[in-house]
Design a protein around this motif. Structure first.
Motif, PDB file in Angstrom:
ATOM      1  N   PRO A   1     -32.881  -7.308  15.935  1.00 38.12           N
ATOM      2  CA  PRO A   1     -31.932  -8.200  15.257  1.00 38.12           C
ATOM      3  C   PRO A   1     -32.214  -8.336  13.758  1.00 38.12           C
ATOM      4  O   PRO A   1     -33.359  -8.328  13.303  1.00 38.12           O
ATOM      5  CB  PRO A   1     -32.144  -9.540  15.968  1.00 38.12           C
ATOM      6  N   CYS A   2     -31.139  -8.480  12.999  1.00 36.80           N
ATOM      7  CA  CYS A   2     -31.223  -8.780  11.567  1.00 36.80           C
ATOM      8  C   CYS A   2     -29.970  -9.554  11.181  1.00 36.80           C
ATOM      9  O   CYS A   2     -29.032  -9.685  11.969  1.00 36.80           O
ATOM     10  CB  CYS A   2     -31.367  -7.507  10.732  1.00 36.80           C
ATOM     11  N   ASN A   3     -29.944 -10.072   9.972  1.00 35.31           N
ATOM     12  CA  ASN A   3     -28.842 -10.931   9.550  1.00 35.31           C
ATOM     13  C   ASN A   3     -27.710 -10.163   8.867  1.00 35.31           C
ATOM     14  O   ASN A   3     -26.839 -10.759   8.243  1.00 35.31           O
ATOM     15  CB  ASN A   3     -29.346 -12.041   8.621  1.00 35.31           C
ATOM     16  N   TYR A   4     -27.708  -8.839   8.967  1.00 38.02           N
ATOM     17  CA  TYR A   4     -26.655  -8.021   8.361  1.00 38.02           C
ATOM     18  C   TYR A   4     -25.495  -7.836   9.343  1.00 38.02           C
ATOM     19  O   TYR A   4     -25.675  -7.897  10.572  1.00 38.02           O
ATOM     20  CB  TYR A   4     -27.208  -6.651   7.954  1.00 38.02           C
ATOM     21  N   TYR A   5     -24.303  -7.577   8.783  1.00 36.66           N
ATOM     22  CA  TYR A   5     -23.122  -7.336   9.620  1.00 36.66           C
ATOM     23  C   TYR A   5     -22.187  -6.388   8.899  1.00 36.66           C
ATOM     24  O   TYR A   5     -22.289  -6.168   7.685  1.00 36.66           O
ATOM     25  CB  TYR A   5     -22.406  -8.649   9.940  1.00 36.66           C
ATOM     26  N   LEU A   6     -21.282  -5.804   9.658  1.00 37.70           N
ATOM     27  CA  LEU A   6     -20.304  -4.859   9.113  1.00 37.70           C
ATOM     28  C   LEU A   6     -18.911  -5.452   9.239  1.00 37.70           C
ATOM     29  O   LEU A   6     -18.496  -5.864  10.324  1.00 37.70           O
ATOM     30  CB  LEU A   6     -20.376  -3.530   9.865  1.00 37.70           C
ATOM     31  N   LEU A   7     -18.186  -5.497   8.124  1.00 36.96           N
ATOM     32  CA  LEU A   7     -16.822  -6.007   8.085  1.00 36.96           C
ATOM     33  C   LEU A   7     -15.850  -4.873   7.792  1.00 36.96           C
ATOM     34  O   LEU A   7     -16.169  -3.952   7.031  1.00 36.96           O
ATOM     35  CB  LEU A   7     -16.667  -7.077   6.997  1.00 36.96           C
TER      36      LEU A   7
ATOM     37  N   ALA B   1     -37.139  -2.483   7.823  1.00 37.75           N
ATOM     38  CA  ALA B   1     -36.896  -1.394   8.769  1.00 37.75           C
ATOM     39  C   ALA B   1     -35.762  -1.760   9.730  1.00 37.75           C
ATOM     40  O   ALA B   1     -34.918  -0.913  10.055  1.00 37.75           O
ATOM     41  CB  ALA B   1     -38.175  -1.083   9.547  1.00 37.75           C
ATOM     42  N   ASP B   2     -35.727  -3.007  10.167  1.00 41.06           N
ATOM     43  CA  ASP B   2     -34.643  -3.447  11.048  1.00 41.06           C
ATOM     44  C   ASP B   2     -33.298  -3.331  10.333  1.00 41.06           C
ATOM     45  O   ASP B   2     -32.291  -2.939  10.932  1.00 41.06           O
ATOM     46  CB  ASP B   2     -34.869  -4.898  11.481  1.00 41.06           C
ATOM     47  N   ILE B   3     -33.279  -3.677   9.048  1.00 42.40           N
ATOM     48  CA  ILE B   3     -32.036  -3.586   8.275  1.00 42.40           C
ATOM     49  C   ILE B   3     -31.596  -2.142   8.136  1.00 42.40           C
ATOM     50  O   ILE B   3     -30.410  -1.814   8.276  1.00 42.40           O
ATOM     51  CB  ILE B   3     -32.226  -4.251   6.894  1.00 42.40           C
ATOM     52  N   ALA B   4     -32.552  -1.242   7.850  1.00 40.58           N
ATOM     53  CA  ALA B   4     -32.210   0.177   7.715  1.00 40.58           C
ATOM     54  C   ALA B   4     -31.630   0.725   9.021  1.00 40.58           C
ATOM     55  O   ALA B   4     -30.652   1.489   9.015  1.00 40.58           O
ATOM     56  CB  ALA B   4     -33.440   0.980   7.302  1.00 40.58           C
ATOM     57  N   HIS B   5     -32.195   0.328  10.149  1.00 42.38           N
ATOM     58  CA  HIS B   5     -31.662   0.769  11.445  1.00 42.38           C
ATOM     59  C   HIS B   5     -30.255   0.205  11.668  1.00 42.38           C
ATOM     60  O   HIS B   5     -29.376   0.900  12.193  1.00 42.38           O
ATOM     61  CB  HIS B   5     -32.588   0.319  12.568  1.00 42.38           C
ATOM     62  N   ALA B   6     -30.035  -1.040  11.271  1.00 44.38           N
ATOM     63  CA  ALA B   6     -28.717  -1.649  11.444  1.00 44.38           C
ATOM     64  C   ALA B   6     -27.680  -0.945  10.566  1.00 44.38           C
ATOM     65  O   ALA B   6     -26.557  -0.664  11.012  1.00 44.38           O
ATOM     66  CB  ALA B   6     -28.785  -3.134  11.107  1.00 44.38           C
ATOM     67  N   GLU B   7     -28.036  -0.656   9.316  1.00 38.07           N
ATOM     68  CA  GLU B   7     -27.092   0.015   8.427  1.00 38.07           C
ATOM     69  C   GLU B   7     -26.749   1.406   8.941  1.00 38.07           C
ATOM     70  O   GLU B   7     -25.598   1.855   8.825  1.00 38.07           O
ATOM     71  CB  GLU B   7     -27.668   0.081   7.016  1.00 38.07           C
ATOM     72  N   ALA B   8     -27.726   2.101   9.515  1.00 36.18           N
ATOM     73  CA  ALA B   8     -27.436   3.406  10.113  1.00 36.18           C
ATOM     74  C   ALA B   8     -26.475   3.253  11.291  1.00 36.18           C
ATOM     75  O   ALA B   8     -25.555   4.066  11.474  1.00 36.18           O
ATOM     76  CB  ALA B   8     -28.735   4.074  10.560  1.00 36.18           C
ATOM     77  N   ALA B   9     -26.667   2.200  12.078  1.00 34.43           N
ATOM     78  CA  ALA B   9     -25.756   1.942  13.195  1.00 34.43           C
ATOM     79  C   ALA B   9     -24.351   1.631  12.689  1.00 34.43           C
ATOM     80  O   ALA B   9     -23.349   2.035  13.307  1.00 34.43           O
ATOM     81  CB  ALA B   9     -26.284   0.795  14.048  1.00 34.43           C
TER      82      ALA B   9
ATOM     83  N   PRO C   1     -32.419 -15.100   7.264  1.00 36.71           N
ATOM     84  CA  PRO C   1     -32.810 -13.914   8.022  1.00 36.71           C
ATOM     85  C   PRO C   1     -33.158 -14.266   9.466  1.00 36.71           C
ATOM     86  O   PRO C   1     -33.516 -15.407   9.769  1.00 36.71           O
ATOM     87  CB  PRO C   1     -34.036 -13.400   7.261  1.00 36.71           C
ATOM     88  N   GLU C   2     -33.047 -13.285  10.327  1.00 29.76           N
ATOM     89  CA  GLU C   2     -33.461 -13.478  11.710  1.00 29.76           C
ATOM     90  C   GLU C   2     -34.992 -13.579  11.773  1.00 29.76           C
ATOM     91  O   GLU C   2     -35.694 -12.972  10.962  1.00 29.76           O
ATOM     92  CB  GLU C   2     -32.983 -12.310  12.577  1.00 29.76           C
TER      93      GLU C   2
ATOM     94  N   LYS D   1     -27.269  -9.203  14.403  1.00 30.53           N
ATOM     95  CA  LYS D   1     -28.067 -10.118  15.226  1.00 30.53           C
ATOM     96  C   LYS D   1     -27.962  -9.782  16.712  1.00 30.53           C
ATOM     97  O   LYS D   1     -28.781 -10.245  17.509  1.00 30.53           O
ATOM     98  CB  LYS D   1     -27.632 -11.564  14.984  1.00 30.53           C
ATOM     99  N   ASP D   2     -26.974  -8.970  17.103  1.00 32.35           N
ATOM    100  CA  ASP D   2     -26.813  -8.596  18.495  1.00 32.35           C
ATOM    101  C   ASP D   2     -27.499  -7.272  18.834  1.00 32.35           C
ATOM    102  O   ASP D   2     -27.415  -6.804  19.972  1.00 32.35           O
ATOM    103  CB  ASP D   2     -25.322  -8.478  18.834  1.00 32.35           C
ATOM    104  N   MET D   3     -28.152  -6.673  17.862  1.00 29.74           N
ATOM    105  CA  MET D   3     -28.783  -5.374  18.096  1.00 29.74           C
ATOM    106  C   MET D   3     -30.166  -5.548  18.712  1.00 29.74           C
ATOM    107  O   MET D   3     -30.724  -6.656  18.740  1.00 29.74           O
ATOM    108  CB  MET D   3     -28.873  -4.591  16.777  1.00 29.74           C
ATOM    109  N   SER D   4     -30.715  -4.436  19.185  1.00 27.63           N
ATOM    110  CA  SER D   4     -32.028  -4.499  19.833  1.00 27.63           C
ATOM    111  C   SER D   4     -33.105  -4.942  18.860  1.00 27.63           C
ATOM    112  O   SER D   4     -34.114  -5.524  19.254  1.00 27.63           O
ATOM    113  CB  SER D   4     -32.380  -3.124  20.421  1.00 27.63           C
TER     114      SER D   4
END
Length: 808
Positions: free
Chosen positions: A147-153, A218-226, A211-212, A142-145
């Motif tokens: 935003p999406c509701n995914y996060y990394l733990l 596409a936003d999720i795919a970019h977040a997962e790559a990050a 979801p945001e 959600k803090d990415m350019s």
């Protein structure tokens, strides 16, 4: 073996295409049209007959023995009643049963009350992941350019578990298919637990309930790559991370890897439905949903009722309907019958199963239109963003696919057929430098694949311990097999082997593809109905729905209502808690030999079988309806525009690819490293399968011994790829040119010994392996093989015990 398919002759298809492009029904075309229609009608009749025969065989083959077993159990129970009557203990047995059954009823109701309370608390907390491990937030989508509701733990290792930062990290992506995150790590024997015990850092990709706004896949795919980039940054001395995708997370992992081909290490796909049209006739009824329920318009309408948000509880309800006897009766009966020991297990699972998550309309529409109904991913037509087709052949990391015949949600055909439809043949996989390894299980179900039952646990643990050697496999298609080797069941070690496979081996898993053609008409109708709804009724529905109405609709969903109504917040349910405490203090368990308990089990078996019979008859009718509607000549003509698969290269064109020509131009260039790797690849190709002990020796040589140890991972991969192409297209020249790579006599002798060391003793070699070694020595002007090479020729003379590889 695959059953014979029924292809429509090309002349018949030509007639249909001519008819499709003509506005006038020309008399000259009538014979062609009649022939084409007759062939398609014949195929339709064969499909429907085959489906009916298989379904009836399954019904009679399974329900007959079950009914006989139920009658046998009933006979045993009746004999128990007669014995109790003769012993004058029937009244006491009945009294004991009534007390026990009443107490179990109270305890069962109290467990359902606790489930309701857990459900309300879980939703109030935002449905956090159900992981049993401590964890810390590393990145938040959600803090990415975008935003999406995914996060990394980051999973915090439990006490007594040592994690080494130099070991390859694992990233586990859980499925967002109605439920919440955490199923990959809510048991100690889960993927997280197996990986932690092996000392690897573990990261977990989860998601929030809501979801945001405006979020897309596409936003999720970019977040997962990050997320992957962040893990790489945190472990600079480790190999690139393994990314594991479970179910929906599997095809999401493919999307991320295809759009970021140089980012990940090996990717593991567990029960991932990549080719949803695929399956076997007479099985896999879930794939017919789109054809019977209308395709994309159904989730679009539901999303509009949710004010732009699709309720994942609807997806969960679809899963439950696949096995109604288990989901609507069996799991509750098991709780009731064994309530003294089953409460916590039941509540642990229900905490995840009852955590319902939401998706934006755009996300759900993409999933339906691009994947499940449109099946565009395997045709290279799917786009996350306009103008960027997702090509799975771009992936360079090894791909490991785990599928099971016991999986009724993602059967093996849906998990594996994308390989057949994406590559010309296994040679193209090799030419592209790709390694695809698949495993098949006979029994484990969909959840067991990544929840990890005892059956599946050995697969996950063996994949974890074998990954360091998989990357030393030459490019190609392989099947990984795991056999029992030695030791007791719980601590058994396994032998792992890799067998070179062809596309025909994957086709043998299928029963033909005639049934898949019928889905093309469904895809076209789905698109047209979605477009019509979008410009006609949708504005009216959206204008009529408010956020309050949408939230009320979600709260009144039967899956939520059955939990909330049984919570302590219901005044009629609250007293059950105190009553349950009293029952627990006075618990009187009936004797397991009580004849009324046996009658109870007979009754439950009868209810379960009757529900299973309903399910089987329903599925048979479902399939007959689908083929009756969509396998007809008109329906196939209607779906012709959605039918073509991806255009594949011809086999004879593969040699002309630039990477092949570039490699062949360097066939006489290189040195010791190129020569040894080339000979090892030629040996592997001659064997067709690679046992893990031989692969581990090869891995040790290529990773721990000089001059290979000094190679960067990219250089090692480049040499493997280049030498594989040379061995594939010019095997004879590859051997004949070895003296040009090994100029000195000492290098030739050392290289020959290294290559002989890898396959092991001569007694264990296949004849063609031994012949290949002799041919190497002949070309290099060396004496014939006379004895075994048991010690690593490249190991230092006074070497200490081998240092643990960074890839372990």
């Amino acid at each position: 073996m695959a059953e014979q398919t029924h292809e429509v002759p090309e002349t018949h298809l030509t007639g249909l295409k001519q008819f499709a492009g003509s506005s006038v029904f020309s008399p000259d075309m009538r014979p062609q049209m009649a022939a084409a229609s007759g062939a398609i009608l014949s195929t339709q009749a064969e499909l429907m007959t085959k489906a009916f025969a298989l379904q009836m065989t399954k019904i009679t083959g399974s329900h007959g023995p079950r009914l006989r077993q139920t009658l046998k159990s009933l006979n045993v129970a009746m004999k128990g009643l007669q014995t109790a009557m003769s012993d004058d203990t029937l009244a006491q047995a009945f009294q004991d049963y009534v007390i026990d059954a009443g107490q179990r009823t109270v305890l069962t109701l109290d467990t359902l009350r606790r489930r309701g309370d857990i459900f309300i608390e879980h939703e109030a907390a935002g449905c956090p992941p159900v992981l049993i491990y401590d964890h810390e937030m590393i990145c938040d989508g959600k803090d990415m350019s975008r935003p999406c509701n995914y996060y990394l733990l980051r999973i915090v290792p439990p006490d007594g578990t040592t994690v080494l930062d130099h070991k390859r990290p694992y990233i586990i992506i859980d499925p967002r298919a109605g439920h919440g995150a955490g199923i990959g790590g809510f048991k100690t024997d889960s993927q997280v637990g197996v990986t932690l015990r092996d000392g690897h850092p573990v990261y977990f990709v989860g998601f929030r309930r809501m979801p945001e706004p405006g979020q897309t896949l596409a936003d999720i795919a970019h977040a997962e790559a990050a997320f992957v980039r962040e893990v790489i940054r945190r472990h600079p001395g480790a190999p690139r991370p393994v990314v594991t995708g479970n179910c929906q997370g599997g095809w999401a992992t493919l999307l991320m890897a295809a759009t970021n081909p140089d980012l990940t290490g090996p990717i593991l796909l567990n029960g991932a439905p990549v080719d949803p049209w695929a399956g076997r006739v007479g099985e896999n009824p879930m794939r017919y949903n789109g054809g019977v329920m209308g395709g994309a318009i159904h989730p679009m309408f539901q999303a509009d009722l949710g004010n732009g948000v699709f309720d994942g509880a609807n997806i969960v309800a679809n899963f439950e309907q696949l096995n109604p006897s288990r989901n609507y009766f069996g799991k509750y009966y098991d709780l009731y019958a064994r309530v003294d020991s089953e409460q916590e297990r039941f509540l642990d699972f229900e905490r995840w199963w009852g955590g319902f998550f939401l998706l934006n309309e755009a996300e759900m529409r993409w999933i339906v239109q691009q994947l499940f109904v449109g099946n565009r991913l395997v045709k290279n037509e799917a786009q996350l963003e306009p103008g960027r087709n997702i090509d799975v052949t771009n992936i360079r990391a090894p791909i490991i696919v785990f599928a099971s015949y016991g999986d009724n949600i993602t059967p093996p055909q849906q998990a594996l057929n994308w390989i057949i439809k994406s590559y010309t043949d296994e040679r193209e996989i090799e030419i592209r430098g790709q390694r695809i390894i698949y495993m098949l299980h006979d029994q484990v179900g969909h959840l067991g694949i990544f929840v990890s039952s005892k059956i599946a646990r050995k697969e996950h643990s063996e994949v974890t311990s074998t990954l360091k050697t998989i990357e030393t496999l030459p490019p190609g298609l392989f099947e990984m097999k795991i056999e029992d080797y030695e030791g007791p069941v719980e601590d058994r070690t396994f032998t792992v082997s890799f067998h070179a496979r062809t596309m025909n081996n994957l086709r043998d898993i299928n029963d033909g593809t005639d049934d898949e053609d019928a889905f093309a008409g469904v895809a076209r109708l789905s698109d047209q109905m979605a477009e019509t709804y979008d410009v006609t009724l949708r504005p009216l529905v959206q204008a009529a729905v408010t956020e309050d109405m949408a939230e009320m609709t979600r709260k009144l969903h039967p899956s939520r209502l059955q939990r909330s109504v049984m919570s302590t917040s219901n005044p009629m349910v609250a007293p059950i808690e105190m009553l349950a405490k009293q029952v627990t203090e006075r618990r009187a368990v009936a004797d397991p030999a009580n004849p009324f308990l046996k009658l109870q089990q007979v009754w439950a078996d009868g209810v379960i079988q009757s529900m299973d019979l309903y399910r089987d008859l329903r599925d048979m009718m479902y399939e007959q309806t689908f083929f009756g509607l969509w396998a007809s000549p008109w329906a196939r003509w209607y779906g012709r525009t959605n039918l073509p698969d991806r255009t594949l290269k011809r086999a004879e064109d593969l040699r002309g690819l630039p990477e092949v020509q570039s490699a062949l131009m360097r066939i006489e260039q290189g040195g010791f490293a190129e020569a040894v790797i080339r000979m090892l690849i030629l040996l592997a190709d001659s064997r067709g399968s690679v046992r893990r002990d031989r692969l581990e020796r090869s891995s040790h040589v290529l990773n721990m011994d000089e001059p290979f140890k000094s190679l960067s991972p990219d250089d090692r991969a480049r040499i493997l790829y280049e030498q594989k192409l040379i061995a594939e297209f010019e095997p004879d020249r590859a051997i004949e040119s070895l003296p040009l790579l090994l100029v000195s006599a000492s290098d030739r002798k050392l290289a020959a010994e290294v290559v002989q060391y890898v396959p092991g003793s001569i007694d264990e070699m296949a004849p063609h392996t031994f012949e290949m070694l002799q041919r190497f020595r002949q070309v290099l002007d060396l004496p014939k093989v006379t004895g075994d090479v048991t010690e690593d020729p490249l190991a230092p003379k006074r070497a200490s015990p081998p240092v643990e590889s960074v890839e372990e």
